[in-house]
Design an enzyme around this catalytic site. Structure first.
Site, PDB file in Angstrom:
ATOM      1  N   ASP A 180      -6.348   7.900  -3.573  1.00  0.00           N
ATOM      2  CA  ASP A 180      -7.807   7.856  -3.780  1.00  0.00           C
ATOM      3  C   ASP A 180      -8.436   6.733  -2.948  1.00  0.00           C
ATOM      4  O   ASP A 180      -9.659   6.574  -2.940  1.00  0.00           O
ATOM      5  CB  ASP A 180      -8.177   7.764  -5.266  1.00  0.00           C
ATOM      6  CG  ASP A 180      -7.591   6.550  -5.962  1.00  0.00           C
ATOM      7  OD1 ASP A 180      -6.884   5.761  -5.316  1.00  0.00           O
ATOM      8  OD2 ASP A 180      -7.848   6.395  -7.182  1.00  0.00           O
ATOM      9  N   SER A 181      -7.604   5.988  -2.199  1.00  0.00           N
ATOM     10  CA  SER A 181      -8.125   5.069  -1.184  1.00  0.00           C
ATOM     11  C   SER A 181      -8.977   5.829  -0.171  1.00  0.00           C
ATOM     12  O   SER A 181      -9.737   5.220   0.577  1.00  0.00           O
ATOM     13  CB  SER A 181      -6.975   4.353  -0.464  1.00  0.00           C
ATOM     14  OG  SER A 181      -6.034   5.284   0.018  1.00  0.00           O
ATOM     15  N   GLU A 230      -2.773   5.341 -12.736  1.00  0.00           N
ATOM     16  CA  GLU A 230      -2.780   3.873 -12.720  1.00  0.00           C
ATOM     17  C   GLU A 230      -2.832   3.320 -14.135  1.00  0.00           C
ATOM     18  O   GLU A 230      -3.670   3.742 -14.942  1.00  0.00           O
ATOM     19  CB  GLU A 230      -4.006   3.371 -11.952  1.00  0.00           C
ATOM     20  CG  GLU A 230      -3.991   3.758 -10.487  1.00  0.00           C
ATOM     21  CD  GLU A 230      -5.150   3.140  -9.707  1.00  0.00           C
ATOM     22  OE1 GLU A 230      -5.892   2.304 -10.263  1.00  0.00           O
ATOM     23  OE2 GLU A 230      -5.301   3.519  -8.535  1.00  0.00           O
ATOM     24  N   GLU A 250       1.714  -2.724  -7.002  1.00  0.00           N
ATOM     25  CA  GLU A 250       0.788  -3.242  -5.982  1.00  0.00           C
ATOM     26  C   GLU A 250       0.443  -4.696  -6.280  1.00  0.00           C
ATOM     27  O   GLU A 250       0.048  -5.040  -7.409  1.00  0.00           O
ATOM     28  CB  GLU A 250      -0.495  -2.396  -5.948  1.00  0.00           C
ATOM     29  CG  GLU A 250      -1.502  -2.958  -4.937  1.00  0.00           C
ATOM     30  CD  GLU A 250      -2.662  -2.033  -4.591  1.00  0.00           C
ATOM     31  OE1 GLU A 250      -2.689  -0.878  -5.078  1.00  0.00           O
ATOM     32  OE2 GLU A 250      -3.544  -2.478  -3.828  1.00  0.00           O
ATOM     33  N   ASP A 278      -3.016  11.100  -5.960  1.00  0.00           N
ATOM     34  CA  ASP A 278      -3.624  10.319  -7.040  1.00  0.00           C
ATOM     35  C   ASP A 278      -4.498  11.191  -7.930  1.00  0.00           C
ATOM     36  O   ASP A 278      -5.330  11.961  -7.423  1.00  0.00           O
ATOM     37  CB  ASP A 278      -4.553   9.246  -6.440  1.00  0.00           C
ATOM     38  CG  ASP A 278      -3.829   7.958  -6.123  1.00  0.00           C
ATOM     39  OD1 ASP A 278      -2.847   7.632  -6.820  1.00  0.00           O
ATOM     40  OD2 ASP A 278      -4.256   7.265  -5.178  1.00  0.00           O
ATOM     41  N   LYS A 331       0.111  10.589  -9.245  1.00  0.00           N
ATOM     42  CA  LYS A 331       0.130   9.155  -9.548  1.00  0.00           C
ATOM     43  C   LYS A 331      -1.046   8.809 -10.437  1.00  0.00           C
ATOM     44  O   LYS A 331      -2.179   9.234 -10.170  1.00  0.00           O
ATOM     45  CB  LYS A 331       0.094   8.360  -8.237  1.00  0.00           C
ATOM     46  CG  LYS A 331       0.045   6.855  -8.437  1.00  0.00           C
ATOM     47  CD  LYS A 331       0.506   6.098  -7.193  1.00  0.00           C
ATOM     48  CE  LYS A 331      -0.493   5.963  -6.086  1.00  0.00           C
ATOM     49  NZ  LYS A 331      -1.750   5.254  -6.426  1.00  0.00           N
TER      50      LYS A 331
HETATM   51  O1  KIV Z   1      -4.818   5.160  -3.103  1.00  0.00           O
HETATM   52  C1  KIV Z   1      -3.972   4.551  -2.442  1.00  0.00           C
HETATM   53  O2  KIV Z   1      -3.984   4.529  -1.214  1.00  0.00           O
HETATM   54  C2  KIV Z   1      -2.943   3.825  -3.149  1.00  0.00           C
HETATM   55  C3  KIV Z   1      -2.142   2.833  -2.352  1.00  0.00           C
HETATM   56  C4  KIV Z   1      -2.884   1.550  -2.242  1.00  0.00           C
HETATM   57  C5  KIV Z   1      -0.792   2.625  -2.926  1.00  0.00           C
HETATM   58  O3  KIV Z   1      -2.786   3.962  -4.313  1.00  0.00           O
END
Ligand code: KIV
Length: 266
Positions: free
Chosen positions: A45-46, A114, A181, A84, A112
């Site tokens: 989600d970056s 969080e 992280e 994510d 993933k």
């Molecule tokens: O969203 C993302 O790119 C991430 C990385 C920072 C591990 O979760």
């Protein structure tokens, strides 16, 4: 099913061979990362920051994620696609199930989320329904407003003890993988030793089972002009993106990246 499966990742951990992961948001980069031998493509989600220009990951929707997962799937050639679940898309177990269905049907192989041990029920439920789960711990960007900024986590002994216990609880709940992280390198090493599942690090030292970086960061591209301490610009001295991606894979496998200068102490 991809060539790289959960079984592959588990066996890499057992053999002590490092796992290579990069974020990836489109078909062309999926193809290029696969050519370089990247084993896991993280549709992170970056993308809210590096593709959409937001100042956090919070505005990203599950629809955005599904769009990019489908694009990555079209360019993928054997890597595992990890995606994510974005902010608030797994706030209830019902939401977690329907958001996961959308991303798995778009082409993800693992999702993933969080948080910490409070996610154990969600992890168990998704795993039972056929969704392998990676839990992102330490600095969790979706909680940036609670954390008060993008700060290293687990620096004091209480936090470190809690993080070790959370990692074990999540493994017991059925988590397939952990991602740490911005965690002190020593704590990340202890957690990696304490669990049998693969642990991937970013800003967590070189003793984790594998590494991930944001693609744009490691290619030296930045909207702000600043780069976090844990990032290395792999384009420096290279004449192609392909060469930079290959160098990343080689350095992670050889454990020459990350160096001590990319990590944090307690
Ligand atoms: O969203 C993302 O790119 C991430 C990385 C920072 C591990 O979760």
């Amino acid at each position: 099913m991809p060539d790289i499966t959960l079984t592959t990742l588990q066996s890499l951990k057992q053999k002590g061979e490092k796992i290579t992961m990069l974020t990836c948001y489109d078909a062309t980069f999926a193809h290029t990362c696969c050519e370089a031998g990247v084993e896991v493509l993280l549709v992170g989600d970056s993308l809210g920051m590096v593709l959409q220009g937001h100042d956090s990951t919070l505005p990203v929707t599950n629809g955005d994620m599904a769009y990019h997962v489908a694009a990555v799937k079209r360019g993928n050639n054997g890597a595992m696609i990890l995606a994510d679940l974005p902010f608030m898309s797994y706030a209830t177990t019902e939401q977690a199930l329907s958001s996961s269905a959308q991303l798995m049907q778009a082409g993800a192989h693992m999702l993933k989320i969080e948080g910490a041990a409070w996610l154990a029920d969600t992890v168990r439920l998704l795993n039972e329904r056929g969704v392998p789960v990676c839990v992102h711990m330490g600095l969790t960007p979706q909680a940036v407003n609670v954390l008060g900024g993008y700060k290293v986590q687990g620096r004091n002994e209480n936090q470190a003890r809690q993080m070790r216990a959370d990692a074990i609880a999540l493994e017991q709940a059925g988590a397939a993988m952990l991602l740490l992280e911005c965690v002190p390198s020593e704590l990340a090493a202890e957690i990696t030793q304490a669990v049998k599942i693969p642990v991937i690090g970013i800003g967590a030292g070189n003793a984790t089972d594998g590494q991930v970086l944001v693609l744009h960061d490691m290619l030296g591209l930045s909207l702000s002009g600043r780069s976090p301490k844990f990032v290395k610009n792999f384009m420096a001295g290279k004449d192609s993106i392909q060469a930079a991606l290959s160098a990343y894979v080689e350095e992670v496998k050889a454990v020459t990246f990350p160096g001590a200068e990319h990590g944090f102490s307690a």
